[in-house]
Write an enzyme that holds these catalytic residues in place. Structure first.
Site, PDB file in Angstrom:
ATOM      1  N   ARG A   9     -45.124  -1.663  -2.182  1.00 17.38           N
ATOM      2  CA  ARG A   9     -44.729  -0.606  -1.036  1.00 17.38           C
ATOM      3  C   ARG A   9     -46.288  -0.020  -0.717  1.00 17.38           C
ATOM      4  O   ARG A   9     -46.630   0.240   0.877  1.00 17.38           O
ATOM      5  CB  ARG A   9     -44.047   0.761  -1.761  1.00 17.38           C
ATOM      6  CG  ARG A   9     -43.659   1.707  -1.005  1.00 17.38           C
ATOM      7  CD  ARG A   9     -43.333   1.598   0.479  1.00 17.38           C
ATOM      8  NE  ARG A   9     -42.235   0.624   0.740  1.00 17.38           N
ATOM      9  CZ  ARG A   9     -41.875  -0.126   1.671  1.00 17.38           C
ATOM     10  NH1 ARG A   9     -42.604  -0.120   2.818  1.00 17.38           N
ATOM     11  NH2 ARG A   9     -40.950  -0.987   1.512  1.00 17.38           N
ATOM     12  N   LYS A  36     -57.281  12.616  16.870  1.00 20.32           N
ATOM     13  CA  LYS A  36     -56.058  13.019  16.498  1.00 20.32           C
ATOM     14  C   LYS A  36     -55.560  11.829  15.449  1.00 20.32           C
ATOM     15  O   LYS A  36     -54.775  10.829  15.831  1.00 20.32           O
ATOM     16  CB  LYS A  36     -55.029  12.962  17.532  1.00 20.32           C
ATOM     17  CG  LYS A  36     -55.402  14.188  18.534  1.00 20.32           C
ATOM     18  CD  LYS A  36     -54.453  14.479  19.515  1.00 20.32           C
ATOM     19  CE  LYS A  36     -55.007  15.768  20.459  1.00 20.32           C
ATOM     20  NZ  LYS A  36     -54.102  15.655  21.694  1.00 20.32           N
ATOM     21  N   LYS A  62     -65.151  21.743  24.707  1.00 19.74           N
ATOM     22  CA  LYS A  62     -63.547  22.008  25.293  1.00 19.74           C
ATOM     23  C   LYS A  62     -63.331  23.507  25.678  1.00 19.74           C
ATOM     24  O   LYS A  62     -64.285  24.110  25.853  1.00 19.74           O
ATOM     25  CB  LYS A  62     -62.479  21.812  23.816  1.00 19.74           C
ATOM     26  CG  LYS A  62     -63.055  20.396  22.978  1.00 19.74           C
ATOM     27  CD  LYS A  62     -62.151  19.198  23.906  1.00 19.74           C
ATOM     28  CE  LYS A  62     -60.647  19.419  23.431  1.00 19.74           C
ATOM     29  NZ  LYS A  62     -60.159  18.184  23.952  1.00 19.74           N
ATOM     30  N   GLU A 112     -65.191  19.545  28.859  1.00 17.63           N
ATOM     31  CA  GLU A 112     -64.165  19.266  29.369  1.00 17.63           C
ATOM     32  C   GLU A 112     -63.669  20.399  30.414  1.00 17.63           C
ATOM     33  O   GLU A 112     -64.134  21.555  30.398  1.00 17.63           O
ATOM     34  CB  GLU A 112     -62.908  19.813  28.347  1.00 17.63           C
ATOM     35  CG  GLU A 112     -61.636  19.962  28.672  1.00 17.63           C
ATOM     36  CD  GLU A 112     -60.366  20.428  27.480  1.00 17.63           C
ATOM     37  OE1 GLU A 112     -60.489  19.478  26.674  1.00 17.63           O
ATOM     38  OE2 GLU A 112     -60.188  21.545  27.502  1.00 17.63           O
ATOM     39  N   ASP A 135     -59.322  17.178  32.033  1.00 14.15           N
ATOM     40  CA  ASP A 135     -58.173  17.299  31.318  1.00 14.15           C
ATOM     41  C   ASP A 135     -56.951  17.717  32.047  1.00 14.15           C
ATOM     42  O   ASP A 135     -56.945  18.782  32.969  1.00 14.15           O
ATOM     43  CB  ASP A 135     -58.531  18.511  30.220  1.00 14.15           C
ATOM     44  CG  ASP A 135     -57.308  18.845  29.478  1.00 14.15           C
ATOM     45  OD1 ASP A 135     -56.968  17.756  28.669  1.00 14.15           O
ATOM     46  OD2 ASP A 135     -56.983  20.031  29.049  1.00 14.15           O
TER      47      ASP A 135
END
Length: 282
Positions: free
Chosen positions: A101, A136, A168, A197, A218
């Site tokens: 597994r 991410k 950002k 951004e 963005d």
């Protein structure tokens, strides 16, 4: 396969096996299978996929049975068909069942990222745009997740927060504007390129005037992206990001941007179907 830089295979295998085996080990196999029983098996693809993580998966079996015989017919990055054999192994039956597994989970997760990534890469083929991954990733698995994205054909963006300056929207808000945020970043003299951004056309010139080395466009629609490409006119590289899907990425790439970053390839890739099929026992 060259393991990714910064990845400790032994530590990873030890940690994952400890999570699955607990303190008592595989009590089912130990209760039902003789200690000296052996099995031959094949790990097979049950759907088309791009493979990633073969050596990592094999390491689980080697850790539990140092004498296991392993053969890997292919390589990470291969596009395989349904029914393709990814691994052949012969060894102690209890060890193979105990590692099954962990090996499958790892190979399926990484192959899922590589497979989805390849779909995005194929969707923009011929446009000149380059697919990038993002931060991410599954916590604790970033090095492997980004390795799998490379196997699918993407390039890696930042590996860590210290790996690049990316201003950002929250940085911009805290600084009071795009230009001021870029000026502060340039003044810090980090030795890194400064990417910022922007989500509006009117933020572009202030960012460039302050010395931005790269722009992240963005959540702009294709028409706005084309306007941005025209305005920038090659002065700095442009990256499109935000809400990119397989259905939209081609339209985005055709606007003339240099890069497209997609969080989905590491955040939401479905695991392909891979099985460990036992061929005979002795």
């Amino acid at each position: 396969m060259a393991l990714p830089d910064g990845f400790d295979l032994d530590e990873f295998v030890t940690r994952v096996l400890a999570e699955d085996l607990g303190k008592g080990g595989d009590v089912t196999s130990n209760a039902t299978i003789a200690a000296d029983a052996r099995f031959d098996a094949e790990m097979n693809a049950r759907q088309p996929m791009v493979v990633a993580g073969l050596e990592v998966a094999a390491a689980f079996f080697r850790a539990l049975d140092p004498k296991v015989e392993l053969a890997l017919p292919g390589n990470d990055g291969d596009l395989v068909d349904h029914g393709s054999t990814l691994m052949r192994l012969s060894g102690n039956a209890r060890a193979m069942l105990a590692g099954e597994r962990s090996a499958l989970n790892t190979l399926q997760h990484l192959s899922g990222i590589a497979t989805l990534t390849r779909q995005y890469v194929d969707a923009i083929a011929g446009t000149g745009a380059i697919l990038l991954d993002t931060r991410k990733t599954i916590p604790g698995l970033r090095v492997l997740d980004k390795y799998a994205a490379r196997m699918g054909g993407a390039q890696n963006h930042r590996m860590r927060l210290d790996d690049g300056v990316l201003i950002k929207d929250n940085h911009v808000a805290a600084c009071g504007g795009v230009g001021e945020a870029v000026r502060r970043a340039k003044a810090a003299e980090t030795g890194l390129q400064v990417q910022v951004e922007v989500d509006r056309i009117d933020q572009i010139e202030p960012a460039l005037a302050a010395g931005a080395d790269r722009l992240l466009l963005d959540n702009m629609d294709p028409a706005t992206l084309r306007s941005a490409v025209t305005l920038v006119a090659g002065r700095v590289p442009l990256e499109a990001s935000g809400g990119v899907t397989l259905e939209t990425i081609r339209f985005i790439a055709e606007t003339g941007v240099d890069f497209i970053s997609v969080g989905r390839i590491t955040q939401s890739a479905p695991a392909p179907d891979i099985g460990l099929d036992y061929s005979r026992g002795t």
